[in-house]
Design an enzyme around this catalytic site. Structure first.
Site, PDB file in Angstrom:
ATOM      1  N   ARG A  95       0.841  -1.193   0.000  1.00 15.80           N
ATOM      2  CA  ARG A  95       0.000   0.000   0.000  1.00 15.80           C
ATOM      3  C   ARG A  95       0.878   1.246   0.000  1.00 15.80           C
ATOM      4  O   ARG A  95       1.761   1.384   0.851  1.00 15.80           O
ATOM      5  CB  ARG A  95      -0.924   0.008   1.222  1.00 15.80           C
ATOM      6  CG  ARG A  95      -1.822   1.242   1.265  1.00 15.80           C
ATOM      7  CD  ARG A  95      -2.652   1.331   2.535  1.00 15.80           C
ATOM      8  NE  ARG A  95      -3.351   2.617   2.572  1.00 15.80           N
ATOM      9  CZ  ARG A  95      -3.609   3.313   3.669  1.00 15.80           C
ATOM     10  NH1 ARG A  95      -3.236   2.854   4.856  1.00 15.80           N
ATOM     11  NH2 ARG A  95      -4.219   4.477   3.600  1.00 15.80           N
ATOM     12  N   HIS A 140      -3.324  11.094   1.170  1.00 20.74           N
ATOM     13  CA  HIS A 140      -2.812  10.756   2.497  1.00 20.74           C
ATOM     14  C   HIS A 140      -2.204  12.020   3.115  1.00 20.74           C
ATOM     15  O   HIS A 140      -0.984  12.141   3.258  1.00 20.74           O
ATOM     16  CB  HIS A 140      -1.786   9.629   2.398  1.00 20.74           C
ATOM     17  CG  HIS A 140      -1.516   8.931   3.701  1.00 20.74           C
ATOM     18  ND1 HIS A 140      -1.591   7.557   3.857  1.00 20.74           N
ATOM     19  CD2 HIS A 140      -1.164   9.398   4.925  1.00 20.74           C
ATOM     20  CE1 HIS A 140      -1.279   7.230   5.098  1.00 20.74           C
ATOM     21  NE2 HIS A 140      -1.023   8.338   5.774  1.00 20.74           N
ATOM     22  N   GLU A 185      -7.751   8.345   6.692  1.00 15.74           N
ATOM     23  CA  GLU A 185      -8.044   8.893   8.016  1.00 15.74           C
ATOM     24  C   GLU A 185      -8.645  10.307   7.968  1.00 15.74           C
ATOM     25  O   GLU A 185      -8.067  11.276   8.457  1.00 15.74           O
ATOM     26  CB  GLU A 185      -6.781   8.875   8.888  1.00 15.74           C
ATOM     27  CG  GLU A 185      -6.264   7.464   9.127  1.00 15.74           C
ATOM     28  CD  GLU A 185      -5.078   7.402  10.072  1.00 15.74           C
ATOM     29  OE1 GLU A 185      -4.561   8.466  10.466  1.00 15.74           O
ATOM     30  OE2 GLU A 185      -4.662   6.276  10.427  1.00 15.74           O
ATOM     31  N   ASN A 327      -7.654   1.312   9.947  1.00 18.28           N
ATOM     32  CA  ASN A 327      -6.356   1.585  10.571  1.00 18.28           C
ATOM     33  C   ASN A 327      -6.539   1.509  12.079  1.00 18.28           C
ATOM     34  O   ASN A 327      -7.289   2.312  12.652  1.00 18.28           O
ATOM     35  CB  ASN A 327      -5.848   2.988  10.199  1.00 18.28           C
ATOM     36  CG  ASN A 327      -5.544   3.142   8.723  1.00 18.28           C
ATOM     37  OD1 ASN A 327      -5.610   2.185   7.950  1.00 18.28           O
ATOM     38  ND2 ASN A 327      -5.195   4.345   8.320  1.00 18.28           N
ATOM     39  N   TYR A 329      -4.589   1.160  15.945  1.00 18.73           N
ATOM     40  CA  TYR A 329      -3.352   1.218  16.723  1.00 18.73           C
ATOM     41  C   TYR A 329      -3.555   0.930  18.200  1.00 18.73           C
ATOM     42  O   TYR A 329      -2.716   0.286  18.821  1.00 18.73           O
ATOM     43  CB  TYR A 329      -2.687   2.597  16.550  1.00 18.73           C
ATOM     44  CG  TYR A 329      -2.056   2.785  15.204  1.00 18.73           C
ATOM     45  CD1 TYR A 329      -0.758   2.345  14.946  1.00 18.73           C
ATOM     46  CD2 TYR A 329      -2.763   3.377  14.158  1.00 18.73           C
ATOM     47  CE1 TYR A 329      -0.176   2.502  13.692  1.00 18.73           C
ATOM     48  CE2 TYR A 329      -2.181   3.530  12.898  1.00 18.73           C
ATOM     49  CZ  TYR A 329      -0.896   3.091  12.679  1.00 18.73           C
ATOM     50  OH  TYR A 329      -0.323   3.230  11.439  1.00 18.73           O
ATOM     51  N   GLU A 396      -3.645  -0.385   8.182  1.00 11.40           N
ATOM     52  CA  GLU A 396      -2.500   0.056   8.991  1.00 11.40           C
ATOM     53  C   GLU A 396      -2.603  -0.564  10.374  1.00 11.40           C
ATOM     54  O   GLU A 396      -3.667  -0.577  10.984  1.00 11.40           O
ATOM     55  CB  GLU A 396      -2.449   1.588   9.165  1.00 11.40           C
ATOM     56  CG  GLU A 396      -2.016   2.372   7.964  1.00 11.40           C
ATOM     57  CD  GLU A 396      -1.913   3.866   8.259  1.00 11.40           C
ATOM     58  OE1 GLU A 396      -1.653   4.240   9.433  1.00 11.40           O
ATOM     59  OE2 GLU A 396      -2.104   4.669   7.329  1.00 11.40           O
TER      60      GLU A 396
END
Length: 495
Positions: A95, A140, A185, A327, A329, A396
């Site tokens: 990606r 992005h 995002e 994504n 985290y 991600e």
């Protein structure tokens, strides 16, 4: 949309061993990068300036040591070195994002920079020649500065401009690219870029900015999806989505009704803000609309700060994603926090305070990144249950190290391994339709306001050496083994 109770999860059987289970056939094993973070060449070969060029060049200690992405990993001239890293890992997918202003220097199709086209043509062709599937992100964080000067994502006109850019990319690269992400995002762009002003373009517009820009990003995404669907899908046979970041959230006190309701609001103001209109209803979550309306009245606004979609726009937006790009985290505990000072902001409006559980380990170099692998499993189950069991790609996920980072990153690989175990549980026990996993990131890179002080790469980059050599961390070597095996193997501690 409550925080799911642990009882809703199938417990792993006593004889369940992740090493005995393979990932599904054809599972996408990937890594990710973004143009501004790795390419460098900020003004090379006709590239126009973007908002991160401007933001970093203005200085003012908004970025660690006033560092910039002017050179970064040098990927604009060192693509072949990146490709070696990709091949060394054995990735099936890669990606990356297109630099909008490298392709279209002023953001419009009035002038096309052929050298930018050639650069991305080479990346795509080299990947395919080596059996690697490209997943391409259109935007992005690096909006062309010319467009920001005209209002950027705050301007309603941006939706048409973005659609034109998307069509240009579909037309130029879509014969070979079959996995597209429109916007990465949007939550971060809206909240941090146009409300708090802590990232590019650095606009501080509390109360209104985030909601207005999010509104425009959702419409821009939907327009681009429809353009692909109408003009390109039949011939190109690709898929288009939007990459949404989200924490998982649990009530601080699971028996407290106020904390339970705050947790619902936390998820509504994070993931569901974008996912609900795009995947299910065409409109914002009801809990978000009612909460912002209430807070707007308290703050003295004559109407809700949250813009409204027309009925026609709702129909246009609903169903504009071919897969769910996530994504993830970290996870947070959440408690109710009344906004007594009536602060006009996204954080103030949701009246939900995020709490870091100090029993969770922190990734080195990132004080915000609590390592909570089980949170990912719960978030995947939430997406399955809330959004009609979509195909999901984790676009991600990663863990940082502080600089200087040891090549022998044993602890970080433990975090990856635990995460992959939870992903296997989501697939095998919760029947989540997960088709791929992309590590952030392929390379140590420019990590936005952290500059080069924290390192997420599978490959170490020596930024002090003009040659910018790439060297694999231990986690890269271990990840390559997982990819080759299409599954986990016993760790040395278990042998």
């Amino acid at each position: 949309m409550a925080s799911a109770a642990p009882a809703s999860f199938a417990p792993a059987p006593c004889d369940w061993h992740p090493e005995d289970i393979s990932f599904p056939s054809g599972f996408a094993w990937g890594a990710a990068t973004a143009a501004y973070q790795v390419e460098g060449g900020w003004n090379a070969d006709g590239k126009g300036p973007n908002v991160w060029d401007t933001f970093t060049h203005q200085g003012g200690d908004r970025v660690f040591k006033n560092q910039t992405g002017d050179v970064a990993c040098g990927s604009y001239t060192l693509w072949e070195e990146d490709l070696k890293c990709i091949k060394q890992l054995g990735l099936t997918h890669y990606r990356f994002s297109l630099s909008w202003s490298r392709l279209l220097p002023d953001g419009t199709t009035g002038f096309i920079n052929q050298k930018g086209v050639d650069y991305y043509d080479k990346i795509i062709d080299d990947l395919l020649a080596n059996g690697i599937v490209p997943m391409v992100t259109l935007y992005h964080f690096d909006l062309p500065q010319h467009l920001e000067d005209q209002g950027g994502w705050s301007s309603d006109a941006i939706t048409e401009v973005f659609d034109n850019y998307a069509q240009f990319c579909f037309r130029t690269f879509g014969d070979r690219v079959k996995l597209w992400v429109t916007i990465n995002e949007p939550y971060v762009v809206a909240k941090d870029g146009y409300e708090k002003g802590i990232v590019a373009p650095g606009i501080m517009d509390p109360g209104i900015g985030a909601y207005r820009t999010a509104h425009n990003m959702i419409k821009a995404h939907a327009k681009a999806w429809h353009s692909y669907d109408l003009l390109f899908r039949k011939k190109q046979q690709g898929l288009v989505s939007i990459a949404l970041n989200s924490d998982w959230a649990e009530p601080l006190d699971s028996t407290c009704l106020a904390d339970q309701e705050a947790t619902k609001r936390y998820m509504a103001f994070c993931l569901d803000w974008f996912a609900e209109p795009i995947f299910t209803s065409g409109d914002y979550p009801a809990i978000m609309k009612s909460q912002i309306s209430l807070m707007s009245t308290k703050q003295g606004y004559l109407s809700s700060k949250l813009p409204e979609f027309t009925e026609e726009e709702k129909k246009m937006i609903k169903g504009t994603a071919d897969f769910f790009a996530l994504n993830y985290y970290t996870t947070r505990k959440v408690k109710h926090q009344e906004n007594t000072c009536c602060e006009p902001s996204v954080s103030g409006d949701k009246e939900a305070e995020q709490i870091l559980d100090h029993s969770w380990p922190l990734a080195a170099g990132s004080s915000w990144l609590a390592v909570v692998p089980w949170g990912l499993r719960r978030l995947l189950k939430y997406i399955k249950d809330t959004y009609n069991n979509p195909i999901i790609y984790i676009t991600e996920n990663g863990f940082s190290q502080s600089d200087p980072a040891p090549l022998d990153d044993t602890q970080r690989w433990k975090y990856f391994r635990l995460t992959l175990q939870e992903i296997l549980k989501a697939i095998s026990l919760d029947d989540v339709h997960l088709k791929g996993y992309f590590v952030w990131s392929l390379l140590d890179n420019f990590e936005w306001t952290c500059g080069y002080s924290c390192r997420f790469g599978l490959f170490h980059v020596d930024f002090e050496n003009p040659a910018l050599p790439r060297v694999p961390y231990g986690s890269a070597i271990e990840y390559a083994k997982v990819i080759a095996n299409n599954g986990l193997m016993k760790s040395t501690e278990e042998l």
